[in-house]
Design an enzyme around this catalytic site. Structure first.
Site, mmCIF file in Angstrom:
data_model
loop_
_atom_site.group_PDB
_atom_site.id
_atom_site.type_symbol
_atom_site.label_atom_id
_atom_site.label_comp_id
_atom_site.label_asym_id
_atom_site.label_seq_id
_atom_site.Cartn_x
_atom_site.Cartn_y
_atom_site.Cartn_z
ATOM 1 N N ARG A 50 -18.123 -5.940 14.630
ATOM 2 C CA ARG A 50 -18.511 -6.156 16.037
ATOM 3 C C ARG A 50 -18.652 -4.793 16.707
ATOM 4 O O ARG A 50 -18.386 -3.763 16.096
ATOM 5 C CB ARG A 50 -17.401 -6.938 16.737
ATOM 6 C CG ARG A 50 -16.056 -6.232 16.585
ATOM 7 C CD ARG A 50 -14.971 -6.791 17.482
ATOM 8 N NE ARG A 50 -13.656 -6.349 17.090
ATOM 9 C CZ ARG A 50 -13.096 -5.192 17.413
ATOM 10 N NH1 ARG A 50 -13.752 -4.312 18.144
ATOM 11 N NH2 ARG A 50 -11.892 -4.891 16.999
ATOM 12 N N GLU A 102 0.842 -1.195 0.000
ATOM 13 C CA GLU A 102 0.000 0.000 0.000
ATOM 14 C C GLU A 102 0.872 1.238 0.000
ATOM 15 O O GLU A 102 2.016 1.193 0.473
ATOM 16 C CB GLU A 102 -0.824 0.059 1.305
ATOM 17 C CG GLU A 102 -2.125 -0.653 1.221
ATOM 18 C CD GLU A 102 -2.922 -0.611 2.513
ATOM 19 O OE1 GLU A 102 -2.480 0.010 3.503
ATOM 20 O OE2 GLU A 102 -4.004 -1.212 2.511
HETATM 21 P P1 ADP Z 1 -3.659 -4.537 11.798
HETATM 22 O O1 ADP Z 1 -4.839 -5.384 11.456
HETATM 23 O O2 ADP Z 1 -2.357 -5.302 11.808
HETATM 24 O O3 ADP Z 1 -3.880 -3.726 13.031
HETATM 25 P P2 ADP Z 1 -4.241 -2.282 10.011
HETATM 26 O O4 ADP Z 1 -4.380 -2.386 8.545
HETATM 27 O O5 ADP Z 1 -5.471 -2.053 10.806
HETATM 28 O O6 ADP Z 1 -3.440 -3.577 10.549
HETATM 29 O O7 ADP Z 1 -3.194 -1.154 10.338
HETATM 30 C C1 ADP Z 1 -2.732 -0.935 11.650
HETATM 31 C C2 ADP Z 1 -2.100 0.422 11.743
HETATM 32 O O8 ADP Z 1 -0.967 0.529 10.847
HETATM 33 C C3 ADP Z 1 -3.008 1.573 11.363
HETATM 34 O O9 ADP Z 1 -3.827 1.985 12.425
HETATM 35 C C4 ADP Z 1 -1.969 2.622 10.994
HETATM 36 O O10 ADP Z 1 -1.412 3.160 12.173
HETATM 37 C C5 ADP Z 1 -0.884 1.826 10.294
HETATM 38 N N1 ADP Z 1 -1.108 1.753 8.843
HETATM 39 C C6 ADP Z 1 -1.849 0.829 8.176
HETATM 40 N N2 ADP Z 1 -1.841 1.086 6.840
HETATM 41 C C7 ADP Z 1 -1.104 2.190 6.658
HETATM 42 C C8 ADP Z 1 -0.692 2.962 5.510
HETATM 43 N N3 ADP Z 1 -1.070 2.624 4.268
HETATM 44 N N4 ADP Z 1 0.087 4.050 5.713
HETATM 45 C C9 ADP Z 1 0.482 4.396 6.954
HETATM 46 N N5 ADP Z 1 0.164 3.719 8.079
HETATM 47 C C10 ADP Z 1 -0.622 2.632 7.948
#
Ligand code: ADP
Length: 447
Positions: free
Chosen positions: A290, A199
């Site tokens: 949820r 991403e």
């Molecule tokens: P997980 O399920 O491992 O918690 P997430 O996709 O919810 O993964 O992402 C967790 C955190 O990682 C987000 O809250 C943010 O802080 C950071 N993050 C995720 N995607 C991005 C991105 N594309 N750019 C910057 N930070 C990101």
């Protein structure tokens, strides 16, 4: 209508669900491990069943025991709370096979949103804005081409990800190989699956999430947003509704996009669509199928009880409100009170010797803690949530300062002192923070 609800959880959320059931006149069954025999949710439930020894896998995650507890007590519905079995599609299927209502979405919707790649693809198809990135999994040999297309910096994420594990940033082409291989190795170790995707990396985003509720028949509403940017190691610490960063038009626009998506999906129950927000743009990261820990701040500004809504739609009675009837009043902040050192966040289980919860206008404390309560070391360290509501953000912050001074938890360490610091901080007062702010603050202000 469901006639008896078994609450497959513990701690403050079990109590929260129990309160909603009592208001609706629905009898409740608590389940508990041997470590929680004295817990408040067990004391306040109409009936209780011990489902196993302290480790979660043998008790709160033990599907056989929970189904058996339903059969013994005649419970015809289960509320899973959050965590534990709340996003376990197999659990939803098994309850279904036993003719027990799962108070939550369909197993299919849980599955779709539980996989990062299908979740993102589904969100995109439903018209929700997503982070620019790869089309599904990226193999090491494709990485450079994909990264060039997206533009550096890029983030490598585990498709099976969770809790921020298996995530690596590549600032430039030079970092890419290493980022891919470490992300894959971490993902393999944590999830037994080394698949990764890519991403665009956002540098200074806020975490903004939209609360939705659907009836499963094609009606759905949004209840505005929560700003959960104040995080440590991807764990939320302080949440606000509304976000200090959004105006009414932005709120209603993204909210409507989410509500429309849930109508198309025929989503049933409560859910949260999480975004990163930067330079006026929203980027979907995941959907939680949820109730969330921080749901009370949404309840504070809308006056809508989200657990009542969950129970209504699970009973086939539809939503109690239409979008036009939902209004947003004032500002609310939630502080997560954890039994942890307020700077190192090392857990601090033990016995609470003195407990005084604050009160007064606009104050809600969701907690099963009391003086003499022994916090078991087996579960997460959240011992309560403090939710403060005011007519404006300024009033809410003034109230929060007063309330934090009044809150007493002795005998263990808690995160209360951290909140006393934050409530007096100028950046926080200005609402001027992103998802990295708290980590920087903690590094600059050690114990
Ligand atoms: P997980 O399920 O491992 O918690 P997430 O996709 O919810 O993964 O992402 C967790 C955190 O990682 C987000 O809250 C943010 O802080 C950071 N993050 C995720 N995607 C991005 C991105 N594309 N750019 C910057 N930070 C990101």
């Amino acid at each position: 209508m469901v006639s008896k609800i078994l609450i497959a959880n513990r701690g403050e959320i079990a109590l929260r669900v129990l309160r909603a059931c009592k208001e609706l006149g629905i009898p409740t069954v608590a389940v508990h491990s041997t470590a929680d025999a004295d817990a408040m949710h067990v004391r306040l439930a109409d009936e209780s069943v011990c489902i196993g020894p302290p480790p979660s896998r043998e008790s709160y995650l033990n599907i056989h025991q929970i189904v058996a507890a339903c059969e013994i007590t005649g419970a015809d519905a289960v509320h899973p709370g959050y965590g534990f079995l709340s996003e376990n599609a197999k659990f939803a299927d098994i309850l279904d096979a036993h003719g027990i209502t799962f108070i939550g979405p369909t197993a299919d919707h849980i599955r779709i949103m539980g996989d990062k790649i299908t979740a993102k693809k589904t969100a995109q198809e439903l018209g929700i804005p997503v982070v620019p990135g790869s089309d599904g999994e990226v193999k090491p040999e494709q990485a450079l081409e994909v990264a060039r297309k997206i533009g550096f910096p890029v983030l490598i994420k585990a498709t099976a990800g969770g809790g921020g594990r298996g995530m690596k940033v590549a600032k430039s082409e030079a970092d890419l190989d290493e980022a891919i291989s470490t992300a894959r190795a971490e993902a393999a170790a944590a999830f037994g699956n080394d698949a990764v995707y890519m991403e665009k990396y956002l540098g200074k985003p806020r975490h903004i999430e939209i609360q939705v509720v659907g009836d499963g028949e094609g009606n759905a509403v949004h209840l505005g947003e929560r700003d959960c940017s104040l995080q440590r190691r991807h764990q939320k610490v302080w949440e606000e509704a509304n976000s200090p960063a959004l105006n009414v038009e932005q709120r209603m626009k993204i909210g409507q996009i989410c509500a429309d998506a849930m109508k198309k999906l025929k989503y049933r129950g409560a859910g949260t669509i999480e975004f990163l927000y930067e330079n006026g743009e929203f980027y979907f990261i995941e959907m939680n199928t949820r109730l969330q820990v921080e749901h009370p701040i949404t309840e504070a500004i809308t006056g809508i009880d989200l657990v009542h809504e969950q129970i209504r739609v699970a009973s086939g009675r539809g939503l109690s409100v239409t979008q036009d009837e939902i209004t947003f009043s004032g500002h609310a902040i939630e502080c997560r009170i954890n039994a942890e050192d307020p700077r190192t966040f090392v857990p601090s289980p033990g016995t609470i010797t003195h407990f005084h919860a604050p009160g007064g206008l606009g104050v809600r404390v969701d907690s099963g803690a009391y003086a003499g309560y022994k916090i078991p070391p087996y579960y997460d360290s959240l011992i309560g949530k403090l939710i403060v509501h005011g007519r404006t953000r300024v009033e809410c912050m003034m109230r929060l300062r007063r309330v934090l001074d009044e809150f007493v938890v002795d005998g263990i360490k808690t995160t209360l002192p951290l909140f006393r610091d934050l409530v007096s901080n100028q950046d926080i007062a200005n609402g001027d923070y992103d998802i990295h702010w708290l980590e920087h603050y903690l590094a600059e202000n050690p114990a």
